[in-house]
Design a protein around this motif. Structure first.
Motif, PDB file in Angstrom:
ATOM      1  N   GLY A  20      -5.787  13.429  -1.896  1.00 39.08           N
ATOM      2  CA  GLY A  20      -5.868  12.422  -0.849  1.00 39.08           C
ATOM      3  C   GLY A  20      -6.777  11.285  -1.228  1.00 39.08           C
ATOM      4  O   GLY A  20      -7.292  11.232  -2.350  1.00 39.08           O
ATOM      5  N   GLY A  21      -6.945  10.367  -0.278  1.00 37.16           N
ATOM      6  CA  GLY A  21      -7.804   9.229  -0.542  1.00 37.16           C
ATOM      7  C   GLY A  21      -7.612   8.160   0.497  1.00 37.16           C
ATOM      8  O   GLY A  21      -7.074   8.409   1.576  1.00 37.16           O
ATOM      9  N   ASP A  22      -8.057   6.968   0.141  1.00 36.28           N
ATOM     10  CA  ASP A  22      -7.920   5.847   1.050  1.00 36.28           C
ATOM     11  C   ASP A  22      -7.784   4.586   0.214  1.00 36.28           C
ATOM     12  O   ASP A  22      -8.340   4.500  -0.887  1.00 36.28           O
ATOM     13  N   THR A  23      -7.017   3.625   0.721  1.00 38.41           N
ATOM     14  CA  THR A  23      -6.753   2.407  -0.030  1.00 38.41           C
ATOM     15  C   THR A  23      -7.049   1.194   0.845  1.00 38.41           C
ATOM     16  O   THR A  23      -6.477   1.070   1.926  1.00 38.41           O
TER      17      THR A  23
ATOM     18  N   ILE B 245     -10.346   3.834  -2.831  1.00 39.86           N
ATOM     19  CA  ILE B 245     -10.353   2.698  -3.751  1.00 39.86           C
ATOM     20  C   ILE B 245     -10.295   1.375  -2.992  1.00 39.86           C
ATOM     21  O   ILE B 245      -9.561   1.226  -2.025  1.00 39.86           O
TER      22      ILE B 245
ATOM     23  N   ILE C 298       0.732   4.180  -2.834  1.00 41.82           N
ATOM     24  CA  ILE C 298       0.388   5.587  -2.590  1.00 41.82           C
ATOM     25  C   ILE C 298       1.508   6.494  -3.082  1.00 41.82           C
ATOM     26  O   ILE C 298       1.265   7.519  -3.729  1.00 41.82           O
TER      27      ILE C 298
ATOM     28  N   ILE D  65       1.329   7.098  -6.835  1.00 42.21           N
ATOM     29  CA  ILE D  65       0.273   7.944  -7.404  1.00 42.21           C
ATOM     30  C   ILE D  65       0.297   9.372  -6.834  1.00 42.21           C
ATOM     31  O   ILE D  65      -0.456  10.232  -7.267  1.00 42.21           O
TER      32      ILE D  65
ATOM     33  N   ILE E 295      -1.337  15.000  -0.340  1.00 39.17           N
ATOM     34  CA  ILE E 295      -1.140  13.633   0.158  1.00 39.17           C
ATOM     35  C   ILE E 295       0.070  13.582   1.089  1.00 39.17           C
ATOM     36  O   ILE E 295       1.091  14.232   0.827  1.00 39.17           O
ATOM     37  N   GLY E 296      -0.019  12.837   2.200  1.00 36.04           N
ATOM     38  CA  GLY E 296       1.147  12.614   3.032  1.00 36.04           C
ATOM     39  C   GLY E 296       0.954  12.853   4.512  1.00 36.04           C
ATOM     40  O   GLY E 296       1.868  12.629   5.304  1.00 36.04           O
ATOM     41  N   ASP E 297      -0.198  13.324   4.909  1.00 38.64           N
ATOM     42  CA  ASP E 297      -0.450  13.423   6.354  1.00 38.64           C
ATOM     43  C   ASP E 297      -1.795  12.747   6.627  1.00 38.64           C
ATOM     44  O   ASP E 297      -2.294  12.001   5.796  1.00 38.64           O
ATOM     45  N   ASP E 298      -2.376  13.007   7.773  1.00 37.99           N
ATOM     46  CA  ASP E 298      -3.635  12.339   8.108  1.00 37.99           C
ATOM     47  C   ASP E 298      -4.798  12.852   7.272  1.00 37.99           C
ATOM     48  O   ASP E 298      -5.784  12.153   7.076  1.00 37.99           O
TER      49      ASP E 298
ATOM     50  N   GLU F 147       0.821  -1.210   0.000  1.00 38.77           N
ATOM     51  CA  GLU F 147       0.000   0.000   0.000  1.00 38.77           C
ATOM     52  C   GLU F 147       0.857   1.263   0.000  1.00 38.77           C
ATOM     53  O   GLU F 147       0.588   2.219  -0.722  1.00 38.77           O
TER      54      GLU F 147
ATOM     55  N   TYR G 288      -5.502   5.684 -12.186  1.00 34.37           N
ATOM     56  CA  TYR G 288      -5.070   7.014 -11.744  1.00 34.37           C
ATOM     57  C   TYR G 288      -4.571   7.870 -12.909  1.00 34.37           C
ATOM     58  O   TYR G 288      -4.762   9.080 -12.926  1.00 34.37           O
TER      59      TYR G 288
ATOM     60  N   VAL H 124      -9.684  10.137  -3.686  1.00 40.68           N
ATOM     61  CA  VAL H 124     -10.073   8.850  -4.242  1.00 40.68           C
ATOM     62  C   VAL H 124     -10.013   7.754  -3.186  1.00 40.68           C
ATOM     63  O   VAL H 124      -8.955   7.492  -2.626  1.00 40.68           O
TER      64      VAL H 124
HETATM   65  P1  ADP Z   1      -4.105   7.332   7.334  1.00 40.20           P
HETATM   66  O1  ADP Z   1      -3.822   6.054   8.046  1.00 40.20           O
HETATM   67  O2  ADP Z   1      -3.684   8.561   8.068  1.00 40.20           O
HETATM   68  O3  ADP Z   1      -5.493   7.398   6.781  1.00 40.20           O
HETATM   69  P2  ADP Z   1      -3.178   6.461   4.761  1.00 40.20           P
HETATM   70  O4  ADP Z   1      -2.032   5.527   4.754  1.00 40.20           O
HETATM   71  O5  ADP Z   1      -4.545   5.929   4.524  1.00 40.20           O
HETATM   72  O6  ADP Z   1      -3.101   7.312   6.097  1.00 40.20           O
HETATM   73  O7  ADP Z   1      -2.912   7.592   3.700  1.00 40.20           O
HETATM   74  C1  ADP Z   1      -1.707   8.321   3.658  1.00 40.20           C
HETATM   75  C2  ADP Z   1      -1.848   9.454   2.700  1.00 40.20           C
HETATM   76  O8  ADP Z   1      -2.076   8.962   1.391  1.00 40.20           O
HETATM   77  C3  ADP Z   1      -3.002  10.394   3.024  1.00 40.20           C
HETATM   78  O9  ADP Z   1      -2.631  11.695   2.633  1.00 40.20           O
HETATM   79  C4  ADP Z   1      -4.114   9.874   2.135  1.00 40.20           C
HETATM   80  O10 ADP Z   1      -5.034  10.890   1.827  1.00 40.20           O
HETATM   81  C5  ADP Z   1      -3.313   9.428   0.920  1.00 40.20           C
HETATM   82  N1  ADP Z   1      -3.958   8.285   0.212  1.00 40.20           N
HETATM   83  C6  ADP Z   1      -4.190   7.039   0.697  1.00 40.20           C
HETATM   84  N2  ADP Z   1      -4.769   6.252  -0.215  1.00 40.20           N
HETATM   85  C7  ADP Z   1      -4.946   7.017  -1.313  1.00 40.20           C
HETATM   86  C8  ADP Z   1      -5.524   6.789  -2.595  1.00 40.20           C
HETATM   87  N3  ADP Z   1      -6.050   5.617  -2.939  1.00 40.20           N
HETATM   88  N4  ADP Z   1      -5.528   7.801  -3.477  1.00 40.20           N
HETATM   89  C9  ADP Z   1      -5.007   9.012  -3.139  1.00 40.20           C
HETATM   90  N5  ADP Z   1      -4.460   9.285  -1.968  1.00 40.20           N
HETATM   91  C10 ADP Z   1      -4.414   8.307  -1.033  1.00 40.20           C
END
Ligand code: ADP
Ligand code: MG
Length: 325
Positions: free
Chosen positions: A118-121, A87, A7, A10, A24-27, A3, A102, A85
């Motif tokens: 930002g986003g979540d994976t 995903i 990240i 992208i 992207i890169g913080d909470d 993961e 992407y 995003v």
């Molecule tokens: P957290 O545990 O704080 O939620 P993540 O590891 O989920 O941290 O995400 C780290 C960073 O990467 C955050 O800035 C988040 O927005 C970004 N991010 C995570 N997944 C994706 C994605 N699928 N697309 C774009 N940005 C992402």
């Protein structure tokens, strides 16, 4: 797939908008918009529900999903600026394929100077893509669908039914036909939301507006219902591409009235503002058609009517027409 590596792969190297304080890169991301109202919208696309990976390449999955969201921002009168995003990635998807999703999003985002912030994976059974888009609008230029008034003219951008026709070709036609109908295929795979046109309409006061994601029959009915008016559309003025005439009358009608995902705009304005609308169309090279008129309605009588030759029929949101007057 790791993961963290994903990240990083992208993450944009730089941000196009100065409003992005933290991407992207913080909470969480931080953006700063001092003067305008923020529009926000989210849409989710799930594999085998909203698209099939068999007919849609990963690049186009991403492109279309973002286009649908941007179109909602345009339909509120806004300028899209940033997106997030979320995903769900199944184990059998390769990293390159996910990155292509992407890249598809990024190609369209670049057109509008938008940033991925930002986003979540997560992993799961089926590919699912949920995109949140942020946009900006001046408070007095928000375009609600509920503001149509009797006497307004009804307009639509572009040509309708292209995307539905493109999908039909992708699903059915023999290979030779594909080059002849490439226009429809690319309208299906890479629709361009009408952001530029709507930004060029700033001189227009009141405008009711919807984007055509579910077909004009459905969108016109939404305007009529929420504005509490009747809308009368002229079937022969509904714009279609000339090659749509290669298909049966029935298909043309079905696609142009109920085919979704052209991401064109339907709206209404006061008749005296039509010149400004036409100027906006010329300056952004947008095809513009006046297709009908708004009339007053009694309670319980709101809806859309379709004039075809001498007959005027009720047009249901599904595109079905029937006599009822
Ligand atoms: P957290 O545990 O704080 O939620 P993540 O590891 O989920 O941290 O995400 C780290 C960073 O990467 C955050 O800035 C988040 O927005 C970004 N991010 C995570 N997944 C994706 C994605 N699928 N697309 C774009 N940005 C992402
Ligand atoms: Mg997270």
């Amino acid at each position: 797939m790791e993961e963290f590596d994903f990240i990083r792969s992208i993450k944009p190297d730089y941000y196009r908008q100065s409003s992005v304080i933290k991407g992207i890169g913080d909470d969480a991301a931080i953006i700063r918009y001092p003067y305008q109202d923020i529009i926000t919208t989210v849409d989710t696309m799930v594999e085998n529900v909203h698209f099939s990976a068999k007919t849609t390449e990963p690049f186009h999955i991403g492109y279309r999903a973002l286009a649908a969201n941007i179109s909602d921002i345009a339909a509120m009168g806004g300028q899209p600026t940033a997106y997030l995003v979320s995903i769900v990635i199944p184990d059998h998807w390769q990293l390159e394929a996910v990155q292509s999703i992407y890249q598809g999003m990024n190609q369209l985002a670049r057109t509008f100077q938008m940033d991925l912030i930002g986003g979540d994976t997560v992993s799961g059974e089926q590919l699912s893509l949920s995109i949140t888009v942020l946009g900006l609008v001046s408070a007095d230029k928000v375009r609600y669908r509920s503001t149509a008034q009797p006497g307004d003219l009804v307009f639509v951008t572009g040509t309708l039914g292209d995307s539905a026709c493109g999908l039909h070709i992708l699903l059915n036609e023999s290979l030779e036909d594909h080059s002849r109908y490439q226009y429809f295929i690319s309208r299906h795979q890479k629709p361009v939301p009408r952001v530029d046109f709507i930004q060029a309409c700033q001189a227009i006061g009141r405008m009711s507006l919807n984007d055509i994601s579910d077909g004009i029959a459905s969108e016109a009915n939404e305007i009529a219902e929420t504005s509490q008016v009747q809308i009368e559309l002229d079937y022969h003025r509904i714009p279609t591409h000339k090659k749509l005439a290669d298909f049966s009358e029935e298909q043309q009608k079905d696609w142009s009235l109920s085919g979704g995902e052209d991401f064109e705009l339907i709206g209404t304005i006061a008749e005296q503002e039509v010149d400004k609308l036409q100027q906006a169309a010329v300056s952004t090279q947008t095809k513009l058609s006046i297709i009908g008129r708004v009339t007053s309605a009694d309670q319980d009588n709101y809806g859309v009517w379709l004039r075809e030759r001498q007959a005027v029929r009720k047009l249901d949101p599904t595109g079905y027409t029937h006599l009822r007057r």
